[in-house]
Motif scaffolding. Structure first.
Motif, PDB file in Angstrom:
ATOM      1  N   ALA A  45      -2.487   0.254  -6.777  1.00  0.00           N
ATOM      2  CA  ALA A  45      -1.548   0.107  -5.669  1.00  0.00           C
ATOM      3  C   ALA A  45      -1.672  -1.273  -5.027  1.00  0.00           C
ATOM      4  CB  ALA A  45      -1.799   1.200  -4.627  1.00  0.00           C
ATOM      5  N   VAL A  46      -2.897  -1.759  -4.876  1.00  0.00           N
ATOM      6  CA  VAL A  46      -3.101  -3.096  -4.314  1.00  0.00           C
ATOM      7  C   VAL A  46      -2.475  -4.155  -5.220  1.00  0.00           C
ATOM      8  CG1 VAL A  46      -4.854  -4.819  -3.755  1.00  0.00           C
ATOM      9  CG2 VAL A  46      -5.161  -2.457  -3.010  1.00  0.00           C
ATOM     10  N   ARG A  52       0.390  -8.857   0.136  1.00  0.00           N
ATOM     11  CA  ARG A  52       0.811  -9.957   0.990  1.00  0.00           C
ATOM     12  C   ARG A  52       0.039 -10.008   2.296  1.00  0.00           C
ATOM     13  NH1 ARG A  52       7.018  -8.418   0.917  1.00  0.00           N
ATOM     14  NH2 ARG A  52       5.965  -6.396   1.059  1.00  0.00           N
ATOM     15  N   SER A  53      -0.588  -8.904   2.693  1.00  0.00           N
ATOM     16  CA  SER A  53      -1.326  -8.863   3.952  1.00  0.00           C
ATOM     17  C   SER A  53      -2.374  -7.764   3.885  1.00  0.00           C
ATOM     18  CB  SER A  53      -0.371  -8.596   5.124  1.00  0.00           C
ATOM     19  OG  SER A  53       0.197  -7.297   5.012  1.00  0.00           O
ATOM     20  N   MET A  54      -3.274  -7.768   4.865  1.00  0.00           N
ATOM     21  CA  MET A  54      -4.278  -6.703   4.947  1.00  0.00           C
ATOM     22  C   MET A  54      -3.627  -5.353   5.230  1.00  0.00           C
ATOM     23  SD  MET A  54      -7.145  -7.951   4.161  1.00  0.00           S
ATOM     24  CE  MET A  54      -8.082  -6.492   4.573  1.00  0.00           C
ATOM     25  N   GLU A  55      -2.460  -5.373   5.883  1.00  0.00           N
ATOM     26  CA  GLU A  55      -1.765  -4.126   6.143  1.00  0.00           C
ATOM     27  C   GLU A  55      -1.328  -3.467   4.839  1.00  0.00           C
ATOM     28  OE1 GLU A  55      -0.110  -0.902   8.164  1.00  0.00           O
ATOM     29  OE2 GLU A  55      -1.601  -2.405   8.722  1.00  0.00           O
ATOM     30  N   ASP A  56      -0.955  -4.296   3.838  1.00  0.00           N
ATOM     31  CA  ASP A  56      -0.606  -3.738   2.533  1.00  0.00           C
ATOM     32  C   ASP A  56      -1.808  -3.010   1.920  1.00  0.00           C
ATOM     33  OD1 ASP A  56       1.939  -4.679   2.727  1.00  0.00           O
ATOM     34  OD2 ASP A  56       1.621  -6.428   1.453  1.00  0.00           O
ATOM     35  N   ILE A  57      -2.993  -3.617   2.045  1.00  0.00           N
ATOM     36  CA  ILE A  57      -4.198  -2.997   1.499  1.00  0.00           C
ATOM     37  C   ILE A  57      -4.501  -1.701   2.250  1.00  0.00           C
ATOM     38  CG2 ILE A  57      -6.684  -3.289   1.147  1.00  0.00           C
ATOM     39  CD1 ILE A  57      -6.188  -6.272   0.827  1.00  0.00           C
ATOM     40  N   GLN A  59      -2.364   0.296   3.828  1.00  0.00           N
ATOM     41  CA  GLN A  59      -1.395   1.330   3.460  1.00  0.00           C
ATOM     42  C   GLN A  59      -1.681   1.871   2.061  1.00  0.00           C
ATOM     43  OE1 GLN A  59       0.730   2.812   5.331  1.00  0.00           O
ATOM     44  NE2 GLN A  59       0.572   1.493   7.126  1.00  0.00           N
ATOM     45  N   ALA A  60      -2.090   0.982   1.144  1.00  0.00           N
ATOM     46  CA  ALA A  60      -2.445   1.436  -0.206  1.00  0.00           C
ATOM     47  C   ALA A  60      -3.654   2.367  -0.160  1.00  0.00           C
ATOM     48  CB  ALA A  60      -2.734   0.231  -1.106  1.00  0.00           C
ATOM     49  N   ALA A  61      -4.626   2.040   0.706  1.00  0.00           N
ATOM     50  CA  ALA A  61      -5.821   2.886   0.828  1.00  0.00           C
ATOM     51  C   ALA A  61      -5.458   4.256   1.387  1.00  0.00           C
ATOM     52  CB  ALA A  61      -6.850   2.197   1.717  1.00  0.00           C
ATOM     53  N   LEU A  62      -4.621   4.290   2.418  1.00  0.00           N
ATOM     54  CA  LEU A  62      -4.237   5.570   3.011  1.00  0.00           C
ATOM     55  C   LEU A  62      -3.462   6.433   2.018  1.00  0.00           C
ATOM     56  CD1 LEU A  62      -3.130   4.422   6.583  1.00  0.00           C
ATOM     57  CD2 LEU A  62      -5.099   5.851   6.028  1.00  0.00           C
ATOM     58  N   ALA A  63      -2.590   5.796   1.226  1.00  0.00           N
ATOM     59  CA  ALA A  63      -1.736   6.547   0.302  1.00  0.00           C
ATOM     60  C   ALA A  63      -2.513   7.100  -0.880  1.00  0.00           C
ATOM     61  CB  ALA A  63      -0.593   5.664  -0.187  1.00  0.00           C
ATOM     62  N   THR A  64      -3.482   6.369  -1.376  1.00  0.00           N
ATOM     63  CA  THR A  64      -4.152   6.774  -2.614  1.00  0.00           C
ATOM     64  C   THR A  64      -5.488   7.482  -2.376  1.00  0.00           C
ATOM     65  OG1 THR A  64      -5.153   4.572  -2.785  1.00  0.00           O
ATOM     66  CG2 THR A  64      -3.087   4.942  -3.983  1.00  0.00           C
ATOM     67  N   LEU A  65      -6.217   7.108  -1.311  1.00  0.00           N
ATOM     68  CA  LEU A  65      -7.519   7.716  -1.051  1.00  0.00           C
ATOM     69  C   LEU A  65      -7.397   8.953  -0.177  1.00  0.00           C
ATOM     70  CD1 LEU A  65      -9.595   4.450  -0.524  1.00  0.00           C
ATOM     71  CD2 LEU A  65      -9.191   5.734  -2.623  1.00  0.00           C
ATOM     72  N   ALA A  66      -6.254   9.120   0.492  1.00  0.00           N
ATOM     73  CA  ALA A  66      -5.861  10.361   1.176  1.00  0.00           C
ATOM     74  C   ALA A  66      -6.969  10.961   2.040  1.00  0.00           C
ATOM     75  CB  ALA A  66      -5.381  11.385   0.147  1.00  0.00           C
ATOM     76  N   PRO A  67      -7.377  10.276   3.124  1.00  0.00           N
ATOM     77  CA  PRO A  67      -8.381  10.884   4.009  1.00  0.00           C
ATOM     78  C   PRO A  67      -7.814  12.106   4.721  1.00  0.00           C
ATOM     79  CG  PRO A  67      -7.457   8.926   5.032  1.00  0.00           C
ATOM     80  CD  PRO A  67      -6.911   8.969   3.630  1.00  0.00           C
ATOM     81  N   GLN A  68      -8.673  13.056   5.037  1.00  0.00           N
ATOM     82  CA  GLN A  68      -8.238  14.230   5.784  1.00  0.00           C
ATOM     83  C   GLN A  68      -7.781  13.803   7.171  1.00  0.00           C
ATOM     84  OE1 GLN A  68     -11.649  16.751   5.804  1.00  0.00           O
ATOM     85  NE2 GLN A  68     -11.846  16.736   3.590  1.00  0.00           N
ATOM     86  N   PRO A  69      -6.753  14.463   7.723  1.00  0.00           N
ATOM     87  CA  PRO A  69      -6.220  14.045   9.027  1.00  0.00           C
ATOM     88  C   PRO A  69      -7.280  13.962  10.111  1.00  0.00           C
ATOM     89  CG  PRO A  69      -4.762  15.646   8.004  1.00  0.00           C
ATOM     90  CD  PRO A  69      -5.974  15.571   7.135  1.00  0.00           C
ATOM     91  N   GLU A  70      -8.211  14.940  10.121  1.00  0.00           N
ATOM     92  CA  GLU A  70      -9.220  14.943  11.183  1.00  0.00           C
ATOM     93  C   GLU A  70     -10.241  13.814  11.026  1.00  0.00           C
ATOM     94  OE1 GLU A  70     -10.460  18.079   8.092  1.00  0.00           O
ATOM     95  OE2 GLU A  70      -8.625  17.378   9.084  1.00  0.00           O
ATOM     96  N   ARG A  71     -10.303  13.211   9.832  1.00  0.00           N
ATOM     97  CA  ARG A  71     -11.258  12.122   9.594  1.00  0.00           C
ATOM     98  C   ARG A  71     -10.582  10.764   9.477  1.00  0.00           C
ATOM     99  NH1 ARG A  71     -16.269  12.452   6.034  1.00  0.00           N
ATOM    100  NH2 ARG A  71     -16.789  10.982   7.684  1.00  0.00           N
TER     101      ARG A  71
END
Length: 385
Positions: A45-46, A52-57, A59-71
């Motif tokens: 994804a990266v 283009r920015s750290m925000e892209d990284i 968002q890619a981390a949130l989408a693919t590594l899928a942390p639990q909402p409470e964490r």
């Protein structure tokens, strides 16, 4: 930024990819379940985003590594600490806490079983990891009849594939017209097809912690019969780590299959981490796919140590994927048993069944009834209270 992590694939990756792999390793050290497939997806994804920015990284981390909402706050704090050098007090969990290990196979020397102790109120339940192996004594084959009856007793679903039928099907216009052309317009009767019925998958999750030690031998024998008798069956053990033993149980000879499975499991008779183990199962995409539309039987006393919210979250997620989710606990063999622990009260509303798991006879009888409708577990136990 930290140096390269100890994932096995690190040596074959470009140097620029090392920080992203290190971040996945950092998450695992803080108790996040990150499967190898997710780490690879994060890096893909990266690469796709540029970035283009750290925000892209991010968002890619949130989408693919899928942390639990409470964490998610802890995830964000770790991201800031790793990529921006900003340390936050919202990082929960001790970096030294051990993560739940997911294992497909392994080898160790066998040791003999200790004498089982009577379970009184869950005092054998522990969160401390303890390595051990298990040897199974041979006994008469009482599961042969169950294995032969299992295929016809399991729930089925309609497949998208169809088969030819002489009646009670829909007209097969394409093949009927082709036959009319071949027969110069003469056809005795139209052809019919119907959707094929296939067995639903069967998934067993077996608790091998110390509080279950007098039952796990029988559970593995039952699991072997299920793998041999069902079209699609998957078996996992869990205590302080998660181990897939399906491949070992596909060996036709039961004694050799159980010996192989026993050698694969490292955490016999150790501590109990039900919630983290189930979360680890759900975090691996190819494992969680086994639960989709399946009849899931969780063989455990459900004596979770500490906060039960992680176990409750995992059981709820399993129930959303499953065709039928059942908890078989040996504690229910006592007529005085009631689901009164905090963990059982929390998961009871999402269970389809809460049944006696104290003997092979009770478990085989229940498994052969999976295709028949039954009252929800909450309704049954409200009536008995």
């Amino acid at each position: 930024m930290p140096t390269s992590g100890n994932f096995a694939i690190a040596q074959t990756l470009p140097r620029a990819a090392a920080p992203f792999l290190d971040f996945c390793h950092l998450l695992r050290r803080h108790g996040f379940s990150v499967a190898p497939e997710q780490a690879a997806g994060f890096m893909r994804a990266v690469a796709l985003l540029g970035p283009r920015s750290m925000e892209d990284i991010r968002q890619a981390a949130l989408a693919t590594l899928a942390p639990q909402p409470e964490r998610k706050p802890a995830f964000e704090a770790l991201f800031l600490a790793f990529f921006h050098g900003e340390v936050s007090a919202t990082i929960d969990g001790d970096p030294g806490d051990e993560e739940t290990v997911v294992k497909d196979e392994g080898t160790d020397e066998e040791t003999a079983l200790d004498e089982p102790r009577q379970e009184e109120g869950g005092e054998l339940s522990s969160a401390v990891e303890q390595f051990g192996v298990r040897a199974f004594a041979g006994d008469e084959d009482t599961l042969g009849r169950f294995r032969r009856a299992l295929g016809a007793a399991l729930p089925v679903r309609r497949s998208f594939r169809s088969v030819r039928t002489h009646a009670r099907g829909k007209p097969d216009l394409r093949r009927s017209l082709a036959q009319i052309v071949r027969a110069d317009g003469d056809i005795p009767e139209p052809l019919h097809r119907r959707r094929k019925a296939v067995q639903r998958p069967l998934l067993l999750l077996i608790d091998v912690s110390g509080s279950m030690k007098q039952h796990t031998g029988d559970y593995l024998k039952l699991a072997h019969a299920m793998v041999q008798g069902a079209d699609r069956a998957e078996v996992f053990t869990f205590g302080t780590r998660l181990t897939r033993v399906t491949a070992a149980l596909r060996i036709r000879d039961r004694e050799r299959a159980l010996e192989t499975a026993a050698a694969h499991v490292d955490d016999w008779d150790g501590g109990t981490r039900i919630g983290p183990s189930l979360q680890a199962f759900l975090a691996v995409p190819r494992f969680s796919a086994f639960a989709r539309g399946a009849s899931i039987i969780l063989l455990s006393d459900a004596l979770e140590r500490g906060d039960h919210r992680e176990m409750e979250s995992a059981v709820r997620r399993l129930s959303q994927r499953a065709f039928r989710l059942s908890l078989a606990t040996p504690l229910a063999g006592d007529p005085r048993f009631r689901p009164e622990t905090a963990a059982l009260r929390a998961v009871l509303p999402v269970l389809d069944d809460l049944v006696d798991g104290s003997s092979i006879e009770e478990l085989t009888r229940f498994t052969l009834s999976l295709a028949r409708p039954a009252l929800a577990a909450l309704t049954v136990w409200l009536r008995t209270s």
